[in-house]
Design an enzyme around this catalytic site. Sequence first.
Site, PDB file in Angstrom:
ATOM      1  N   GLU A  41       0.932  -1.440   0.106  1.00 50.26           N
ATOM      2  CA  GLU A  41       0.184  -0.416   0.035  1.00 50.26           C
ATOM      3  C   GLU A  41       0.978   0.762   0.119  1.00 50.26           C
ATOM      4  O   GLU A  41       1.370   1.548   0.479  1.00 50.26           O
ATOM      5  CB  GLU A  41      -1.249   0.110   1.031  1.00 50.26           C
ATOM      6  CG  GLU A  41      -2.194  -0.942   1.034  1.00 50.26           C
ATOM      7  CD  GLU A  41      -2.978  -0.801   2.600  1.00 50.26           C
ATOM      8  OE1 GLU A  41      -2.705  -0.342   3.108  1.00 50.26           O
ATOM      9  OE2 GLU A  41      -4.348  -2.079   2.171  1.00 50.26           O
ATOM     10  N   LYS A 196       7.279  -1.279 -42.318  1.00 49.57           N
ATOM     11  CA  LYS A 196       7.390  -2.193 -41.310  1.00 49.57           C
ATOM     12  C   LYS A 196       6.114  -2.901 -41.453  1.00 49.57           C
ATOM     13  O   LYS A 196       5.338  -2.500 -41.670  1.00 49.57           O
ATOM     14  CB  LYS A 196       7.896  -1.652 -40.377  1.00 49.57           C
ATOM     15  CG  LYS A 196       7.174  -0.903 -39.230  1.00 49.57           C
ATOM     16  CD  LYS A 196       7.912  -1.358 -38.299  1.00 49.57           C
ATOM     17  CE  LYS A 196       6.911   0.179 -36.818  1.00 49.57           C
ATOM     18  NZ  LYS A 196       6.156  -1.305 -36.352  1.00 49.57           N
ATOM     19  N   ARG A 198       4.649  -5.689 -38.399  1.00 49.50           N
ATOM     20  CA  ARG A 198       4.858  -5.434 -36.847  1.00 49.50           C
ATOM     21  C   ARG A 198       4.499  -7.466 -36.968  1.00 49.50           C
ATOM     22  O   ARG A 198       3.258  -8.190 -37.175  1.00 49.50           O
ATOM     23  CB  ARG A 198       4.000  -4.954 -36.265  1.00 49.50           C
ATOM     24  CG  ARG A 198       4.340  -5.226 -34.433  1.00 49.50           C
ATOM     25  CD  ARG A 198       3.098  -4.201 -33.923  1.00 49.50           C
ATOM     26  NE  ARG A 198       4.464  -2.779 -33.852  1.00 49.50           N
ATOM     27  CZ  ARG A 198       5.758  -2.851 -33.096  1.00 49.50           C
ATOM     28  NH1 ARG A 198       5.579  -3.675 -32.202  1.00 49.50           N
ATOM     29  NH2 ARG A 198       6.292  -1.505 -33.516  1.00 49.50           N
ATOM     30  N   ASP A 228      11.164   1.853 -26.483  1.00 49.71           N
ATOM     31  CA  ASP A 228      10.364   0.912 -25.417  1.00 49.71           C
ATOM     32  C   ASP A 228      11.789  -0.468 -25.514  1.00 49.71           C
ATOM     33  O   ASP A 228      12.518  -0.339 -24.786  1.00 49.71           O
ATOM     34  CB  ASP A 228       9.427   0.163 -26.253  1.00 49.71           C
ATOM     35  CG  ASP A 228       8.976  -0.478 -25.262  1.00 49.71           C
ATOM     36  OD1 ASP A 228       9.624  -1.335 -23.784  1.00 49.71           O
ATOM     37  OD2 ASP A 228       7.276  -1.186 -24.653  1.00 49.71           O
ATOM     38  N   ALA A 230      13.087  -1.113 -28.262  1.00 50.84           N
ATOM     39  CA  ALA A 230      14.280  -0.551 -28.856  1.00 50.84           C
ATOM     40  C   ALA A 230      14.608  -1.101 -30.925  1.00 50.84           C
ATOM     41  O   ALA A 230      15.447  -1.431 -31.821  1.00 50.84           O
ATOM     42  CB  ALA A 230      15.992  -0.266 -28.895  1.00 50.84           C
TER      43      ALA A 230
END
Length: 322
Positions: A41, A196, A198, A228, A230
């Site tokens: 917490e 590209k 994905r 992110d 890379a």
Amino acid sequence: MSFSDLKLFALSSNKELAERVAQEIGIELGKSSVRQFSDGEIQVNIEESIRGKHVFILQSTSSPVNDNLLEILIMVDALKRASAESVNVVMPYYGYARQDRKARAREPITSKLVANMLEVAGVDRLLTIDLHAAQIQGFFDIPVDHLMGAPLIADYFERRGMVGSDYVVVSPDHGGVTRARKLAEFLKTSIAIIDKRRSVDKMNTSEVMNIIGKVEGKTCILIDDMIDTAGTICHAADALAEAGAVEVYASCTHPVLSGPATDNIQKSAIKKLVVLDTIYLPEERLIDKIEQISIAHLLGDAIVRIHEKRPLSPLFDIEKKI
């Protein structure tokens, strides 16, 4: 200029950036503390009076994403209960922005959920930089000030004489063409696009397919909103090198750099990766190929303009970079 009714608080994600922003404004950071109990917490304590103050909270929802987001929500609740006049969240990096639509059946739209939570908690205004999808602004019913990192990145390259016809700005995918065109306008270069595809089976992987535009004999400058793992940017850089680019630089606003990112960058054709400090990078992530430049002046200017009810439009002027 007196800022006696302005308070800036830092939570856990960007303390060094918050210190620099406070220096730019000419104020001290507000006194607060964050603690986490053994069961996980989070408790936030405000250690000074903020009654009647206009408060700005600086926090990115970078890793650990959920803890950082919850810190904001708890802090906002505490400020509202302590009679702050207004509560403004400065979120340089808006986590969950990639979940902005239903790409497949039964998927959530989590970036909208985050917007809802911020509003319900009591946030009066959001200040952010380079949302992954600009239309996320429409998820909010409160004012959203959406700044651009491109002027700062352009200034970095311009100071090094990297302008004109010997250079080309490259978008690593079709979605980043507008961003690449903006940087190309700053640097007076042409643009190219990486086409590209994905992979649908593996998250955070992509396959470079084709280069649209002339890059042979040019120095290329890749630009993306975030990096992110890379994979995308490194594959793009390698493809540009194979296509005859003299050198390949890369840039982004948000250096997420998760998992194998730094190893990928180190092994790639990228000569230098220029990033902003929207996300704190520990020393082990700041490898030789990475150079981080600060957004403190930009944020400080924006906060002052918001506080003084002045327009932010000069911060977007192409002819007058930050």
